[in-house]
Enzyme design. Structure first.
Site, PDB file in Angstrom:
ATOM      1  N   LYS A 102      47.569   9.254  42.381  1.00 40.50           N
ATOM      2  CA  LYS A 102      48.671   8.343  42.719  1.00 40.50           C
ATOM      3  C   LYS A 102      49.223   7.716  41.447  1.00 40.50           C
ATOM      4  O   LYS A 102      48.483   7.106  40.670  1.00 40.50           O
ATOM      5  CB  LYS A 102      48.171   7.250  43.669  1.00 40.50           C
TER       6      LYS A 102
ATOM      7  N   ASP B 178      53.903  -1.477  41.937  1.00 40.25           N
ATOM      8  CA  ASP B 178      54.036  -1.555  43.393  1.00 40.25           C
ATOM      9  C   ASP B 178      54.404  -2.971  43.806  1.00 40.25           C
ATOM     10  O   ASP B 178      53.551  -3.843  43.923  1.00 40.25           O
ATOM     11  CB  ASP B 178      52.705  -1.129  44.051  1.00 40.25           C
TER      12      ASP B 178
ATOM     13  N   LYS C  34      55.487  -7.582  48.604  1.00 37.34           N
ATOM     14  CA  LYS C  34      54.176  -8.230  48.503  1.00 37.34           C
ATOM     15  C   LYS C  34      54.346  -9.698  48.140  1.00 37.34           C
ATOM     16  O   LYS C  34      55.330 -10.061  47.489  1.00 37.34           O
ATOM     17  CB  LYS C  34      53.358  -7.560  47.379  1.00 37.34           C
TER      18      LYS C  34
ATOM     19  N   ASP D  84      55.344  -0.807  51.896  1.00 38.54           N
ATOM     20  CA  ASP D  84      54.221  -1.043  50.978  1.00 38.54           C
ATOM     21  C   ASP D  84      53.137   0.029  51.129  1.00 38.54           C
ATOM     22  O   ASP D  84      52.227   0.100  50.311  1.00 38.54           O
ATOM     23  CB  ASP D  84      53.647  -2.442  51.216  1.00 38.54           C
TER      24      ASP D  84
ATOM     25  N   ARG E  98      50.449   6.750  50.105  1.00 38.12           N
ATOM     26  CA  ARG E  98      50.206   7.919  50.963  1.00 38.12           C
ATOM     27  C   ARG E  98      51.442   8.798  51.050  1.00 38.12           C
ATOM     28  O   ARG E  98      51.346   9.998  51.265  1.00 38.12           O
ATOM     29  CB  ARG E  98      49.722   7.453  52.342  1.00 38.12           C
TER      30      ARG E  98
END
Ligand code: BES
Ligand code: MN
Ligand code: ZN
Length: 510
Positions: free
Chosen positions: A276, A281, A288, A358, A362
């Site tokens: 990843k 992020d 977040k 978020d 995946r």
């Protein structure tokens, strides 16, 4: 291999301890060992060792440390450092690595110029001298890592010594294996540190493009082929999940492909490593909270582990073909960002409803896993800072391990344990898949809070095409929040050594 190692080589010396020419000789000491068991040592320090043990000032517990002067003028070393190694019955390669790191940190802090680590002698048969030597060298090398690369005014964090390894007392027929293991340990420790350096890099410097160009520079000259796909080629491959995550950012995504293709290697197996590579992020539109968000610069730690593992795999000449795939992008909110409810189409053909932006890891890994398969991987391992839920489940010292079939997961687990990257098996119960059902698409990208790490792994499984696959969730382990004697605060370099060692176990894969 040697010329490509960036850090200085570590010399081995089989001199008797009295003749090892360094400032400090580090001697691991087992708890409960009487000082009289190594009389020359106690004599060299004028009886200080026996005194400290009798007074329980030093007992040999793990990470205990005692520095004492050598009084015997016939010895070359000026001081001896006793490094507590715990009870011999509990000793292991993993503990050897940690004890070496903690001793290394102590040497660095004291700005010692030259230090030698004395390999423990008289080990029980279950412990292999070469394995311990490799672990010790990894540990010493790990202690050299510094996190403050942007400090301009602070006191420097200490200077690592020039290391050597003292092999006196290792049986003659193991000496050459030990020397080889030391060089292997040096490279593996260095590769872990390189991964830590990348994970530590702020996202304003380490953008996806910069990540790719640093990775390219890092693997240059190792005999690997390095390829990077830009947003147009990513689009041409139909990677709607990776492109979807990238939409909110001004920085374009990249996809790195690193191949180790040694001449004469068998056509199969082909190990596919997928990491990843989220360089930051924010959570995207599902933003977040601000508290602690700065930590999300390390959301590419899985990707950097794959890059640095590939480098070591090539330099150590792993006997099989290995393909590293690292999708990399920022996850940002923005006018063009994906929104909850949006549906994306993956390169493999499956559609995904984005419930929470978020849950981006995946998404990019779905396309990454598919691509590793597409390039011919027969066995998959992905490494990702994937879920906060794994931190709740396993804390900060153990990574979550998922996958199928059990035999493949067991191999990864055993290799990871030995490499010092402890994992714990997590389930992939099929009935949890219900949580990621979508009304509108083939699946949703989140399954709610319950078993959040399991549903994330079940999502990834949809992209593995039934190949043997293991998923290592390093969200808790990639970054140390509290300093340990053997691990300072900051990036840990987790999984690098596991991925490298795995490439040397193919005979067990059947
Ligand atoms: N990168 C995070 C996971 C993470 C959390 C890493 C804490 C390190 C420390 C990941 O992309 C994420 O945000 N996961 C979400 C998933 C949720 C929205 C289903 C999470 O774990 O909260
Ligand atoms: Mn996220
Ligand atoms: Zn993330």
């Amino acid at each position: 291999m040697s010329e490509a190692v960036k850090t200085a080589q570590i010399a081995c010396t089989s001199e008797p301890l009295s003749g090892v020419d360094v400032d400090v000789l580090i001697v691991p000491w087992f708890e409960g060992e009487p000082a009289a068991s190594v009389p020359v040592l106690d004599e060299a320090v004028g009886g200080e060792l026996a005194r400290a043990i009798a007074a329980k000032e030093f007992e040999g517990r793990p990470y205990e440390f005692m520095l004492t002067a050598v009084v015997d003028r016939s010895w070359t070393a000026r001081r001896i450092a006793l490094a507590g190694a715990g009870r011999l019955a509990d000793f292991s390669g993993d503990l050897a690595r940690k004890v070496a790191t903690s001793a290394g940190l102590a040497m660095k802090q004291r700005r010692v110029d030259r230090a030698a680590f004395v390999l423990p002698q008289g080990l029980p048969a279950r412990l292999d001298a070469a394995e311990i030597a490799q672990a010790v060298t990894e540990g010493l090398t790990l202690s050299e890592f510094n996190t403050g690369s942007y400090k301009t005014a602070d006191i420097p964090p200490g200077k690592p010594p020039i290391w050597s390894i003292a092999t006196a007392g290792i049986p003659a027929d193991r000496q050459s294996a030990v020397m080889t293991a030391v060089q292997r340990g040096r490279l593996l420790g260095e590769s872990s540190n390189l991964a830590r350096e990348m994970a530590n890099e702020p996202s304003n410097t380490l953008t996806p493009r910069e990540f790719a160009s640093r990775a390219e520079a890092l693997v240059a000259g190792c005999g690997l082929t390095f390829e990077v796909l830009d947003e147009k080629r990513i689009e041409a491959l139909g990677m709607g999940l990776l492109l979807g995550v990238a939409r909110g950012s001004h920085e374009p995504p990249r996809l790195m492909i690193i191949r180790h293709n040694p001449p004469g290697a068998p056509a199969a197996p082909v190990l596919g490593l997928v990491g990843k590579g989220i360089t930051f992020d924010t959570g995207g539109i599902s933003l977040k909270p601000a508290d602690g968000m700065e930590r999300m610069k390390d959301d590419m730690a899985g990707g950097s582990a794959v890059v640095c593992a590939m480098r070591a795999i090539a330099m150590l000449n792993a006997p099989i073909r290995v393909i590293g795939v690292v999708p990399t992008t920022e996850n940002m909110p923005g006018g063009r960002a994906i929104k909850p409810g949006d549906v994306l189409k993956s390169a493999e053909g499956k559609t995904v409803e984005v419930i929470n932006t978020d849950a981006e890891g995946r998404l990019i890994l779905g396309d990454g896993l598919w691509y590793a398969r597409h390039l011919g991987a027969t066995h998959l391992v992905d490494v990702a800072t994937l879920t906060g839920a794994i931190v709740t489940a396993l804390g900060k010292l153990t990574s979550g391990l998922f996958g199928t079939p059990q035999s493949w997961v067991d191999i990864v687990r055993r290799v990871a344990d030995r490499a010092g990257d402890r994992t714990w098996p997590m389930p992939l119960f099929e009935d949890y898949r219900e949580q990621i059902k979508s009304e509108i698409a083939d699946m949703a990208n989140t399954g709610g809070r319950p078993a959040g790490s399991v549903t994330a792994a079940l999502f990834l499984k949809e992209f593995t095409g039934g190949l043997p696959w293991a998923h290592i969730d390093i969200a808790g382990t990639a970054w140390a929040e509290d300093a340990k004697p053997y691990l300072p605060k900051g990036p840990s370099g987790v999984a690098v050594r596991t991925l490298v060692e795995l490439a040397f176990t193919s005979k067990e894969w059947v």
